[in-house]
Write a protein that holds these residues in place. Structure first.
Motif, PDB file in Angstrom:
ATOM      1  N   ARG A  73      -5.609  -3.811  -5.837  1.00  0.00           N
ATOM      2  CA  ARG A  73      -6.310  -2.725  -4.993  1.00  0.00           C
ATOM      3  C   ARG A  73      -5.926  -2.650  -3.635  1.00  0.00           C
ATOM      4  N   LYS A  74      -5.606  -3.987  -3.135  1.00  0.00           N
ATOM      5  CA  LYS A  74      -5.206  -4.191  -1.876  1.00  0.00           C
ATOM      6  C   LYS A  74      -3.658  -4.565  -1.814  1.00  0.00           C
ATOM      7  N   LEU A  75      -2.907  -3.898  -0.735  1.00  0.00           N
ATOM      8  CA  LEU A  75      -1.469  -4.136  -1.027  1.00  0.00           C
ATOM      9  C   LEU A  75      -0.790  -3.896   0.293  1.00  0.00           C
ATOM     10  N   GLU A  76       0.187  -4.945   0.458  1.00  0.00           N
ATOM     11  CA  GLU A  76       0.854  -4.829   1.701  1.00  0.00           C
ATOM     12  C   GLU A  76       2.484  -4.767   1.145  1.00  0.00           C
ATOM     13  N   ILE A  77       3.144  -3.498   1.733  1.00  0.00           N
ATOM     14  CA  ILE A  77       4.498  -3.258   1.418  1.00  0.00           C
ATOM     15  C   ILE A  77       5.339  -3.790   2.485  1.00  0.00           C
ATOM     16  N   GLU A  78       6.431  -4.454   2.150  1.00  0.00           N
ATOM     17  CA  GLU A  78       7.606  -4.944   2.876  1.00  0.00           C
ATOM     18  C   GLU A  78       8.745  -4.326   2.409  1.00  0.00           C
ATOM     19  N   SER A  79       9.576  -3.762   3.396  1.00  0.00           N
ATOM     20  CA  SER A  79      10.704  -3.135   3.095  1.00  0.00           C
ATOM     21  C   SER A  79      11.755  -3.485   4.208  1.00  0.00           C
ATOM     22  N   ASP A  80      13.107  -3.590   3.789  1.00  0.00           N
ATOM     23  CA  ASP A  80      14.138  -3.846   4.978  1.00  0.00           C
ATOM     24  C   ASP A  80      14.591  -2.676   5.495  1.00  0.00           C
ATOM     25  N   SER A  81      13.923  -1.280   5.029  1.00  0.00           N
ATOM     26  CA  SER A  81      14.267  -0.217   5.672  1.00  0.00           C
ATOM     27  C   SER A  81      13.264   0.427   6.589  1.00  0.00           C
ATOM     28  N   ALA A  84      12.288   3.861   5.652  1.00  0.00           N
ATOM     29  CA  ALA A  84      11.259   4.075   4.655  1.00  0.00           C
ATOM     30  C   ALA A  84       9.864   3.955   4.939  1.00  0.00           C
ATOM     31  N   ILE A  85       9.800   2.774   5.961  1.00  0.00           N
ATOM     32  CA  ILE A  85       8.414   2.339   6.488  1.00  0.00           C
ATOM     33  C   ILE A  85       7.936   3.425   7.177  1.00  0.00           C
ATOM     34  N   GLN A  86       8.611   3.736   7.920  1.00  0.00           N
ATOM     35  CA  GLN A  86       8.014   5.223   8.984  1.00  0.00           C
ATOM     36  C   GLN A  86       7.818   6.328   8.059  1.00  0.00           C
ATOM     37  N   VAL A  87       8.512   6.680   7.023  1.00  0.00           N
ATOM     38  CA  VAL A  87       8.274   7.886   6.173  1.00  0.00           C
ATOM     39  C   VAL A  87       6.868   7.586   5.458  1.00  0.00           C
ATOM     40  N   CYS A  88       6.816   6.244   4.929  1.00  0.00           N
ATOM     41  CA  CYS A  88       5.459   5.836   4.104  1.00  0.00           C
ATOM     42  C   CYS A  88       4.333   5.939   4.936  1.00  0.00           C
ATOM     43  N   ARG A  89       4.565   5.383   6.328  1.00  0.00           N
ATOM     44  CA  ARG A  89       3.489   5.390   7.265  1.00  0.00           C
ATOM     45  C   ARG A  89       3.027   6.803   7.560  1.00  0.00           C
ATOM     46  N   GLY A  90       3.909   7.868   7.538  1.00  0.00           N
ATOM     47  CA  GLY A  90       3.758   9.174   7.935  1.00  0.00           C
ATOM     48  C   GLY A  90       3.910   9.441   9.493  1.00  0.00           C
ATOM     49  N   GLU A  91       4.810   8.504   9.991  1.00  0.00           N
ATOM     50  CA  GLU A  91       5.186   8.564  11.495  1.00  0.00           C
ATOM     51  C   GLU A  91       6.336   9.776  11.466  1.00  0.00           C
ATOM     52  N   ILE A  92       7.201   9.651  10.540  1.00  0.00           N
ATOM     53  CA  ILE A  92       8.290  10.948  10.725  1.00  0.00           C
ATOM     54  C   ILE A  92       8.120  11.475   9.312  1.00  0.00           C
ATOM     55  N   GLN A  93       8.721  12.461   9.162  1.00  0.00           N
ATOM     56  CA  GLN A  93       9.042  13.445   7.854  1.00  0.00           C
ATOM     57  C   GLN A  93      10.252  13.140   7.210  1.00  0.00           C
ATOM     58  N   TYR A  97      14.976  16.815   0.909  1.00  0.00           N
ATOM     59  CA  TYR A  97      15.265  16.377  -0.348  1.00  0.00           C
ATOM     60  C   TYR A  97      14.318  15.022  -0.846  1.00  0.00           C
ATOM     61  N   LEU A  98      13.699  14.726   0.224  1.00  0.00           N
ATOM     62  CA  LEU A  98      12.879  13.495  -0.214  1.00  0.00           C
ATOM     63  C   LEU A  98      11.392  13.776  -0.198  1.00  0.00           C
ATOM     64  N   ASN A  99      10.899  15.086   0.199  1.00  0.00           N
ATOM     65  CA  ASN A  99       9.611  15.428   0.455  1.00  0.00           C
ATOM     66  C   ASN A  99       8.760  15.212  -0.762  1.00  0.00           C
ATOM     67  N   ALA A 100       9.395  15.626  -1.996  1.00  0.00           N
ATOM     68  CA  ALA A 100       8.688  15.166  -3.251  1.00  0.00           C
ATOM     69  C   ALA A 100       8.245  13.726  -3.623  1.00  0.00           C
ATOM     70  N   VAL A 101       9.270  12.814  -3.248  1.00  0.00           N
ATOM     71  CA  VAL A 101       9.027  11.352  -3.273  1.00  0.00           C
ATOM     72  C   VAL A 101       8.048  10.964  -2.287  1.00  0.00           C
ATOM     73  N   GLN A 102       8.096  11.472  -1.192  1.00  0.00           N
ATOM     74  CA  GLN A 102       7.099  11.164  -0.091  1.00  0.00           C
ATOM     75  C   GLN A 102       5.869  11.603  -0.369  1.00  0.00           C
ATOM     76  N   SER A 116      -0.840  -1.422   3.655  1.00  0.00           N
ATOM     77  CA  SER A 116      -0.035  -1.459   4.788  1.00  0.00           C
ATOM     78  C   SER A 116       1.306  -1.546   4.329  1.00  0.00           C
ATOM     79  N   PHE A 117       2.159  -0.927   5.524  1.00  0.00           N
ATOM     80  CA  PHE A 117       3.795  -1.236   5.267  1.00  0.00           C
ATOM     81  C   PHE A 117       4.233  -1.819   6.410  1.00  0.00           C
TER      82      PHE A 117
END
Length: 166
Positions: A73-81, A84-93, A97-102, A116-117
């Motif tokens: 239920r509570k998750l922290e996601i870590e990535s070396d990208s 990807a972190i900015q996309v998942c946080r909604g900071e950038i669009q 071709y990745l809109n569906a994945v987002q 959190s990311f």
């Protein structure tokens, strides 16, 4: 302090030449650990031809599916990208071709109480490197729940005690 499980994801790019036409194969993988760093689940997939941003976001999507299946239920996601972190946080669009994945990531994020990311340098997460190498050889593919594959046990321990690799 709330107990938060961590999902660490990674993509790895492998170049090969087939009939002198360069192609890029990708592997994506992730490891889910509890608040003490113990293995809860993981996955490794060989994704054939795609870019690193596609593989990284798809790895996050896959990790969210596994985490939801584990009842986390509570998750922290870590990535070396950082992308990807900015996309998942909604900071950038994401690129078109990745809109569906987002959108799928956003949908699954809403299923968690806390999410959190964060960016993490790849040297600090050797276990995902071992998974990616195994996936690239197609010798370590699958989804693991509760028990890790034996090939990553040493790396899980080393990551837990803070050993980093260049």
């Amino acid at each position: 302090m709330a107990l938060i499980d961590k999902l660490q994801v990674k993509e790895k790019l492998y170049r090969k030449n087939v009939v002198d036409i360069p192609t890029c194969d990708m592997c994506m993988d992730g490891v889910i650990r509890d608040e003490q760093g113990r293995f809860c689940g993981g996955f490794a997939k060989y994704t054939y031809n795609c870019g690193s941003n596609v593989a990284e976001l798809c790895a996050i999507r896959e990790g969210l599916l596994v985490a939801e299946g584990l009842g986390i239920r509570k998750l922290e996601i870590e990535s070396d990208s950082m992308y990807a972190i900015q996309v998942c946080r909604g900071e950038i669009q994401a690129t078109w071709y990745l809109n569906a994945v987002q959108k799928v990531i956003k949908f699954f994020c809403e299923k968690f109480e806390v999410i959190s990311f964060s960016h993490k340098y790849r040297e600090a997460n050797n276990v995902t490197d071992v998974l990616a190498k195994g996936a690239s050889k197609k010798s370590l593919l699958g989804v693991w729940l509760s028990e890790p594959p034996r090939e990553i046990c040493e790396s899980l321990f080393n990551d837990l005690i803070g050993i980093t690799y260049p």
